[in-house]
Design a protein around this motif. Sequence first.
Motif, PDB file in Angstrom:
ATOM      1  N   VAL A 120       8.339  18.614 -18.582  1.00 39.63           N
ATOM      2  CA  VAL A 120       6.956  18.381 -19.019  1.00 39.63           C
ATOM      3  C   VAL A 120       6.593  16.894 -19.007  1.00 39.63           C
ATOM      4  CG1 VAL A 120       6.515  20.468 -20.356  1.00 39.63           C
ATOM      5  CG2 VAL A 120       7.823  18.621 -21.394  1.00 39.63           C
ATOM      6  N   THR A 121       7.108  16.145 -18.036  1.00 36.11           N
ATOM      7  CA  THR A 121       6.710  14.747 -17.920  1.00 36.11           C
ATOM      8  C   THR A 121       5.203  14.673 -17.678  1.00 36.11           C
ATOM      9  OG1 THR A 121       7.270  14.848 -15.572  1.00 36.11           O
ATOM     10  CG2 THR A 121       8.921  13.944 -17.039  1.00 36.11           C
ATOM     11  N   PRO A 122       4.501  13.748 -18.341  1.00 36.65           N
ATOM     12  CA  PRO A 122       3.045  13.665 -18.145  1.00 36.65           C
ATOM     13  C   PRO A 122       2.645  13.457 -16.686  1.00 36.65           C
ATOM     14  CG  PRO A 122       3.711  12.395 -20.068  1.00 36.65           C
ATOM     15  CD  PRO A 122       4.973  12.813 -19.378  1.00 36.65           C
ATOM     16  N   LEU A 123       3.432  12.654 -15.962  1.00 33.49           N
ATOM     17  CA  LEU A 123       3.128  12.362 -14.563  1.00 33.49           C
ATOM     18  C   LEU A 123       4.439  12.254 -13.796  1.00 33.49           C
ATOM     19  CD1 LEU A 123       0.896  11.574 -12.478  1.00 33.49           C
ATOM     20  CD2 LEU A 123       1.282   9.213 -13.126  1.00 33.49           C
ATOM     21  N   ARG A 124       4.523  13.016 -12.711  1.00 34.25           N
ATOM     22  CA  ARG A 124       5.764  13.024 -11.929  1.00 34.25           C
ATOM     23  C   ARG A 124       5.419  13.293 -10.472  1.00 34.25           C
ATOM     24  NH1 ARG A 124      10.962  16.918 -13.273  1.00 34.25           N
ATOM     25  NH2 ARG A 124      12.418  16.037 -11.759  1.00 34.25           N
ATOM     26  N   GLY A 125       6.052  12.544  -9.566  1.00 29.53           N
ATOM     27  CA  GLY A 125       5.742  12.781  -8.162  1.00 29.53           C
ATOM     28  C   GLY A 125       6.534  11.886  -7.228  1.00 29.53           C
ATOM     29  N   VAL A 126       6.097  11.842  -5.969  1.00 28.22           N
ATOM     30  CA  VAL A 126       6.745  11.037  -4.933  1.00 28.22           C
ATOM     31  C   VAL A 126       5.664  10.286  -4.177  1.00 28.22           C
ATOM     32  CG1 VAL A 126       8.730  12.555  -4.672  1.00 28.22           C
ATOM     33  CG2 VAL A 126       6.684  12.972  -3.303  1.00 28.22           C
ATOM     34  N   ILE A 127       6.034   9.104  -3.652  1.00 28.68           N
ATOM     35  CA  ILE A 127       5.106   8.311  -2.863  1.00 28.68           C
ATOM     36  C   ILE A 127       5.789   7.813  -1.606  1.00 28.68           C
ATOM     37  CG2 ILE A 127       3.772   7.573  -4.873  1.00 28.68           C
ATOM     38  CD1 ILE A 127       5.231   4.874  -4.740  1.00 28.68           C
ATOM     39  N   ASN A 128       4.980   7.483  -0.611  1.00 28.99           N
ATOM     40  CA  ASN A 128       5.449   6.853   0.620  1.00 28.99           C
ATOM     41  C   ASN A 128       4.916   5.436   0.635  1.00 28.99           C
ATOM     42  OD1 ASN A 128       6.507   6.376   3.156  1.00 28.99           O
ATOM     43  ND2 ASN A 128       4.814   7.348   4.245  1.00 28.99           N
ATOM     44  N   GLY A 129       5.828   4.451   0.608  1.00 28.79           N
ATOM     45  CA  GLY A 129       5.418   3.055   0.540  1.00 28.79           C
ATOM     46  C   GLY A 129       5.354   2.585  -0.890  1.00 28.79           C
ATOM     47  N   GLY A 130       4.547   1.545  -1.125  1.00 31.05           N
ATOM     48  CA  GLY A 130       4.325   1.070  -2.482  1.00 31.05           C
ATOM     49  C   GLY A 130       5.081  -0.182  -2.864  1.00 31.05           C
ATOM     50  N   GLU A 166      -3.935  11.015   0.369  1.00 34.37           N
ATOM     51  CA  GLU A 166      -3.481  10.713   1.733  1.00 34.37           C
ATOM     52  C   GLU A 166      -4.133   9.464   2.318  1.00 34.37           C
ATOM     53  OE1 GLU A 166      -4.237  14.359   3.799  1.00 34.37           O
ATOM     54  OE2 GLU A 166      -2.625  15.438   2.767  1.00 34.37           O
ATOM     55  N   SER A 167      -4.868   8.721   1.497  1.00 36.23           N
ATOM     56  CA  SER A 167      -5.460   7.455   1.930  1.00 36.23           C
ATOM     57  C   SER A 167      -4.676   6.301   1.327  1.00 36.23           C
ATOM     58  CB  SER A 167      -6.928   7.384   1.495  1.00 36.23           C
ATOM     59  OG  SER A 167      -7.036   7.534   0.087  1.00 36.23           O
ATOM     60  N   ALA A 168      -4.590   5.181   2.031  1.00 33.98           N
ATOM     61  CA  ALA A 168      -3.835   4.029   1.548  1.00 33.98           C
ATOM     62  C   ALA A 168      -4.464   3.484   0.261  1.00 33.98           C
ATOM     63  CB  ALA A 168      -3.803   2.945   2.613  1.00 33.98           C
ATOM     64  N   HIS A 169      -3.613   3.166  -0.708  1.00 31.86           N
ATOM     65  CA  HIS A 169      -4.116   2.627  -1.973  1.00 31.86           C
ATOM     66  C   HIS A 169      -3.057   1.727  -2.611  1.00 31.86           C
ATOM     67  CE1 HIS A 169      -2.102   6.484  -2.817  1.00 31.86           C
ATOM     68  NE2 HIS A 169      -1.791   5.974  -4.011  1.00 31.86           N
ATOM     69  N   SER A 170      -3.533   0.730  -3.361  1.00 27.29           N
ATOM     70  CA  SER A 170      -2.652  -0.219  -4.039  1.00 27.29           C
ATOM     71  C   SER A 170      -2.600   0.010  -5.541  1.00 27.29           C
ATOM     72  CB  SER A 170      -3.099  -1.662  -3.762  1.00 27.29           C
ATOM     73  OG  SER A 170      -2.993  -1.955  -2.377  1.00 27.29           O
ATOM     74  N   THR A 171      -3.513   0.833  -6.046  1.00 26.75           N
ATOM     75  CA  THR A 171      -3.483   1.226  -7.457  1.00 26.75           C
ATOM     76  C   THR A 171      -3.759   2.726  -7.552  1.00 26.75           C
ATOM     77  OG1 THR A 171      -5.845   0.802  -7.823  1.00 26.75           O
ATOM     78  CG2 THR A 171      -4.317  -1.024  -8.237  1.00 26.75           C
ATOM     79  N   LEU A 172      -3.241   3.329  -8.582  1.00 28.07           N
ATOM     80  CA  LEU A 172      -3.521   4.730  -8.887  1.00 28.07           C
ATOM     81  C   LEU A 172      -3.845   4.804 -10.369  1.00 28.07           C
ATOM     82  CD1 LEU A 172      -3.585   7.793  -8.369  1.00 28.07           C
ATOM     83  CD2 LEU A 172      -1.101   7.828  -8.734  1.00 28.07           C
ATOM     84  N   PRO A 190       0.816  -1.217   0.000  1.00 30.54           N
ATOM     85  CA  PRO A 190       0.000   0.000   0.000  1.00 30.54           C
ATOM     86  C   PRO A 190       0.853   1.272   0.000  1.00 30.54           C
ATOM     87  CG  PRO A 190      -0.845  -1.571   1.598  1.00 30.54           C
ATOM     88  CD  PRO A 190       0.476  -2.106   1.135  1.00 30.54           C
ATOM     89  N   VAL A 191       0.387   2.260  -0.754  1.00 32.38           N
ATOM     90  CA  VAL A 191       0.959   3.604  -0.722  1.00 32.38           C
ATOM     91  C   VAL A 191       0.142   4.416   0.274  1.00 32.38           C
ATOM     92  CG1 VAL A 191       1.325   5.722  -2.041  1.00 32.38           C
ATOM     93  CG2 VAL A 191       1.790   3.504  -3.099  1.00 32.38           C
ATOM     94  N   THR A 192       0.811   5.015   1.243  1.00 26.19           N
ATOM     95  CA  THR A 192       0.085   5.773   2.266  1.00 26.19           C
ATOM     96  C   THR A 192       0.018   7.265   1.952  1.00 26.19           C
ATOM     97  OG1 THR A 192       2.130   5.966   3.570  1.00 26.19           O
ATOM     98  CG2 THR A 192       0.668   4.103   4.063  1.00 26.19           C
ATOM     99  N   LEU A 193       0.896   7.738   1.075  1.00 25.75           N
ATOM    100  CA  LEU A 193       0.894   9.154   0.701  1.00 25.75           C
ATOM    101  C   LEU A 193       1.459   9.299  -0.707  1.00 25.75           C
ATOM    102  CD1 LEU A 193       0.484  12.157   1.492  1.00 25.75           C
ATOM    103  CD2 LEU A 193       2.845  12.150   2.330  1.00 25.75           C
ATOM    104  N   SER A 194       0.758  10.047  -1.556  1.00 20.81           N
ATOM    105  CA  SER A 194       1.191  10.250  -2.937  1.00 20.81           C
ATOM    106  C   SER A 194       0.994  11.711  -3.309  1.00 20.81           C
ATOM    107  CB  SER A 194       0.377   9.352  -3.884  1.00 20.81           C
ATOM    108  OG  SER A 194       0.715   9.590  -5.230  1.00 20.81           O
ATOM    109  N   HIS A 195       2.066  12.334  -3.783  1.00 21.34           N
ATOM    110  CA  HIS A 195       2.003  13.699  -4.319  1.00 21.34           C
ATOM    111  C   HIS A 195       2.415  13.623  -5.792  1.00 21.34           C
ATOM    112  CE1 HIS A 195       1.676  16.430  -0.689  1.00 21.34           C
ATOM    113  NE2 HIS A 195       1.780  15.223  -0.143  1.00 21.34           N
ATOM    114  N   GLN A 196       1.553  14.115  -6.694  1.00 25.37           N
ATOM    115  CA  GLN A 196       1.811  13.998  -8.126  1.00 25.37           C
ATOM    116  C   GLN A 196       1.579  15.327  -8.834  1.00 25.37           C
ATOM    117  OE1 GLN A 196       3.037  11.187  -9.359  1.00 25.37           O
ATOM    118  NE2 GLN A 196       2.736   9.958  -7.486  1.00 25.37           N
ATOM    119  N   GLN A 197       2.345  15.527  -9.904  1.00 23.60           N
ATOM    120  CA  GLN A 197       2.195  16.695 -10.774  1.00 23.60           C
ATOM    121  C   GLN A 197       1.884  16.191 -12.175  1.00 23.60           C
ATOM    122  OE1 GLN A 197       4.874  20.378 -10.728  1.00 23.60           O
ATOM    123  NE2 GLN A 197       5.654  19.309 -12.519  1.00 23.60           N
ATOM    124  N   LEU A 198       0.790  16.668 -12.781  1.00 18.80           N
ATOM    125  CA  LEU A 198       0.313  16.150 -14.056  1.00 18.80           C
ATOM    126  C   LEU A 198       0.398  17.211 -15.149  1.00 18.80           C
ATOM    127  CD1 LEU A 198      -3.060  14.636 -12.731  1.00 18.80           C
ATOM    128  CD2 LEU A 198      -0.769  13.673 -12.506  1.00 18.80           C
TER     129      LEU A 198
END
Length: 312
Positions: free
Chosen positions: A276-286, A73-79, A22-30
Amino acid sequence: MSTGSVRCYRLEHRTIYRYSEPVTLSHQQLHLTPRPLVYQRSPAHEVTITPAPTYRRERTDAFGNPVTEIAIESAHSTLEIVARSVVEVARRELPEADGTAPWEAMREALAYRAGWRPDPLALEATEFMFESPHARVKRDLRAYASDCFRPERSVLEAAQALMNKIHAEFKFDPEATTTTTPVMTFFKQKRGVCQDFTHFMISCLRSTGLAARYVSGYLVNRPAPGKQRPVGAEASHAWVALFVPGSGWIELDPTNNVLPSREHITLGWGRDFSDVTPLRGVINGGGEQTLAVKVTVEAEADRESWNIGMME
């Protein structure tokens, strides 16, 4: 200004991340929103995100591109992120290749010197003359391009000759490189994808003293009668824009050896792919993660004409 029929497309860009833990925190830039331009507009656009983000903000980045920022900020296994757009694209207006000034004059117009008072467009263009994370400025690259940039040759003729040369001497191979492959490795092995072709041509142009930027977008898989099927139409595409004082930014696609027109849909631009990456970010866990991306572009009926101009 000129007029021309407008091609209308329905676009879907689907991105799915799957995580072993599970990812507990994900910050992404689209960068998934088509950029409004004098030759392009998007009357309908939406980005759906699963799970629903805790935080979401729309903004404009340093290069004027639309950006969506999210935090989950909620746990998730897919995005899953799905961008859907209706995009209308008109023909770019281009000068005659032999009507542009000699390339040396373009180089001198952008060179810093005592008492230099450039106009705002030229000053902005100088940001795209130097090395960036994926583009190099090297003597070897200037030497490679030198037979195209003969003395007194018009800048657009020279740039098109360079595009022709790269297209002829390098091979499109999706297995040869990754998003982190250095441009000099691509130069050595002469195999790669549209991102590599674009970084290499940008590097050659900057090494020659010109301003060139990286354009991110999509290529429509609809070849003209008698032409080959375009390369790079199944995913995000990339091409080059060259700054020509007095004419603005002129686009060139070295992967397909064409001047982009109504089959190229623009998302945005920057110094290179990293901006200009389509999706870029950081995650906690995963834990371990897998990525699946699918791009679909469907052509609709052409629309009536509307006024267009040069690329900003």
